[in-house]
Scaffold this active site. Structure first.
Site, mmCIF file in Angstrom:
data_model
loop_
_atom_site.group_PDB
_atom_site.id
_atom_site.type_symbol
_atom_site.label_atom_id
_atom_site.label_comp_id
_atom_site.label_asym_id
_atom_site.label_seq_id
_atom_site.Cartn_x
_atom_site.Cartn_y
_atom_site.Cartn_z
ATOM 1 N N THR A 179 31.042 14.205 41.067
ATOM 2 C CA THR A 179 31.473 14.760 40.288
ATOM 3 C C THR A 179 33.123 13.726 39.761
ATOM 4 O O THR A 179 33.036 13.432 38.277
ATOM 5 C CB THR A 179 32.411 16.769 40.875
ATOM 6 O OG1 THR A 179 31.151 17.178 41.221
ATOM 7 C CG2 THR A 179 33.223 16.842 40.242
ATOM 8 N N TYR A 238 44.161 4.180 55.622
ATOM 9 C CA TYR A 238 45.082 4.546 55.061
ATOM 10 C C TYR A 238 46.329 5.531 54.903
ATOM 11 O O TYR A 238 46.305 5.378 55.920
ATOM 12 C CB TYR A 238 43.586 6.247 54.159
ATOM 13 C CG TYR A 238 43.855 6.288 52.515
ATOM 14 C CD1 TYR A 238 42.825 5.818 52.565
ATOM 15 C CD2 TYR A 238 43.419 7.327 52.683
ATOM 16 C CE1 TYR A 238 42.537 5.930 50.902
ATOM 17 C CE2 TYR A 238 43.416 7.773 51.038
ATOM 18 C CZ TYR A 238 42.898 6.471 50.044
ATOM 19 O OH TYR A 238 42.467 7.508 48.719
ATOM 20 N N ALA A 262 36.426 14.039 53.135
ATOM 21 C CA ALA A 262 34.715 13.962 54.206
ATOM 22 C C ALA A 262 33.643 13.188 53.597
ATOM 23 O O ALA A 262 32.717 12.863 54.032
ATOM 24 C CB ALA A 262 34.330 15.610 53.662
ATOM 25 N N ASP A 263 33.327 13.622 51.845
ATOM 26 C CA ASP A 263 32.057 12.501 52.124
ATOM 27 C C ASP A 263 32.156 11.092 51.813
ATOM 28 O O ASP A 263 31.549 10.524 52.147
ATOM 29 C CB ASP A 263 32.008 12.870 50.656
ATOM 30 C CG ASP A 263 32.992 13.017 49.507
ATOM 31 O OD1 ASP A 263 33.729 12.488 50.356
ATOM 32 O OD2 ASP A 263 33.200 12.283 48.538
ATOM 33 N N THR A 315 29.835 19.668 42.573
ATOM 34 C CA THR A 315 28.894 20.347 42.008
ATOM 35 C C THR A 315 27.853 20.845 41.759
ATOM 36 O O THR A 315 27.421 21.862 42.038
ATOM 37 C CB THR A 315 28.560 18.953 40.209
ATOM 38 O OG1 THR A 315 30.093 18.767 39.504
ATOM 39 C CG2 THR A 315 27.474 20.232 39.088
ATOM 40 N N ASN A 316 27.333 19.860 42.426
ATOM 41 C CA ASN A 316 25.803 20.513 43.735
ATOM 42 C C ASN A 316 26.455 19.876 45.558
ATOM 43 O O ASN A 316 26.855 19.990 45.999
ATOM 44 C CB ASN A 316 24.995 19.205 43.659
ATOM 45 C CG ASN A 316 24.398 19.496 42.093
ATOM 46 O OD1 ASN A 316 24.017 20.911 41.201
ATOM 47 N ND2 ASN A 316 24.393 18.455 41.453
ATOM 48 N N THR A 317 25.634 20.758 46.068
ATOM 49 C CA THR A 317 24.470 20.808 47.599
ATOM 50 C C THR A 317 24.355 20.173 47.827
ATOM 51 O O THR A 317 22.339 20.573 47.725
ATOM 52 C CB THR A 317 26.114 21.946 48.140
ATOM 53 O OG1 THR A 317 26.534 22.310 48.102
ATOM 54 C CG2 THR A 317 24.890 22.034 50.023
ATOM 55 N N VAL A 318 23.810 19.362 48.710
ATOM 56 C CA VAL A 318 22.910 18.686 49.256
ATOM 57 C C VAL A 318 22.227 19.224 50.752
ATOM 58 O O VAL A 318 23.020 18.666 51.442
ATOM 59 C CB VAL A 318 22.383 16.833 49.142
ATOM 60 C CG1 VAL A 318 21.276 16.705 49.701
ATOM 61 C CG2 VAL A 318 22.754 16.362 47.458
ATOM 62 N N THR A 326 24.830 9.164 15.889
ATOM 63 C CA THR A 326 25.948 9.364 17.233
ATOM 64 C C THR A 326 25.120 9.520 18.449
ATOM 65 O O THR A 326 25.819 9.181 19.577
ATOM 66 C CB THR A 326 26.451 11.004 16.384
ATOM 67 O OG1 THR A 326 25.912 10.729 15.734
ATOM 68 C CG2 THR A 326 27.068 11.819 17.537
#
Length: 258
Positions: A132, A100, A108-109, A10-13, A184
């Site tokens: 995300t 793993y 990678a994150d 969603t975003n790039t930091v 709601t």
């Protein structure tokens, strides 16, 4: 100075490090359609705004969970910075002992977060990253990356609720006045926020039960402060954990080059 890029779905930091100090950081939308030149001009504007030029950057490292975007970013680095970026992926030295089934499957994150987490907080350790997807990583007392859990992110769940339920509106993720919603919007906010708090507490508690030594729990990602404010199970909120990990990996992989 070192330029670090954490490309999420969603975003790039983006961040600029001068030694160990994070001097500047930005969050932009991740776009799969932008060209190398569009990224170059956007980053030029960000750097210029804080008085920096492309020539001030001596090294670049990129972590990405969006493979289609990498071609444009790599070409942008070569064209505008005249630097070949270091990419977090196969072949990079991490120092991690990954348990793993297939270590190449670890995102990678998650690798970058684990490197930073161990360096800053020791082990055992549980890292919760609200992106995300919401990821949970477990590092044992021997600093081995044992695996974790992956759940739909809070925004994905919210959008799915809006998309699938005709009478439910799109809402802002925020703390409601009460767990018992009186309309709601507040009812949805209560369900989403406290539902995720319950998820975090449930998964983290089960992971903690696997360790003889109580692990420290670190949260990162955009919604980490909100979730942490509603739960005692999170010990530390570190908004720049991933950027720190990128800097550490850059140093680990370039230390012999001076």
């Amino acid at each position: 100075m070192i330029f670090v890029l954490d490309v999420g779905n969603t975003n790039t930091v983006l961040g600029v490090y001068d030694g160990d100090e994070l001097k500047h950081h930005w969050r932009i939308e991740t776009s799969r359609s932008k060209t190398e030149d569009e990224y170059g001009m956007m980053i030029k504007a960000l750097l210029n705004h804080v008085g920096l030029q492309f020539s001030d950057i001596r090294g670049i490292i990129i972590s990405s969970v969006v493979p289609p975007i990498m071609f444009a970013l790599e070409r942008m680095c070569l064209k505008y910075f005249h630097i070949k970026p270091l990419i977090v992926g196969p072949g990079i030295k991490t120092g991690l002992d990954i348990k793993y089934d297939n270590p190449r499957e670890v995102g990678a994150d998650r690798i970058v977060n684990a490197v930073a987490g161990i360096h800053l907080y020791g082990s055992p350790l549980i890292i919760v990253d609200f992106g995300t997807a919401t990821t949970y990583c477990y590092i044992n007392e021997h600093k081995q990356y044992m695996g974790g859990a992956i759940a739909p992110g809070i925004m994905i769940s919210t959008e799915a609720l809006f998309a699938r339920a005709a009478k439910l509106p799109r809402i802002e993720i925020a703390r409601p006045d009460d767990i018992i919603g009186k309309n709601t919007v507040s009812a949805m906010q209560a369900g989403i926020l406290y539902g995720y708090v319950g998820q975090v507490e449930g998964i983290v508690s089960r992971m903690k039960a696997k360790s003889k030594i109580p692990p420290k729990v670190i949260a990162t990602g955009g919604l980490a402060p909100l979730i942490a404010s509603e739960s005692d199970i999170i010990d530390v909120v570190d908004p720049f954990l991933t950027l720190t990990g990128l800097k550490l990996l850059y140093e680990k992989n370039t230390e012999k080059k001076g």
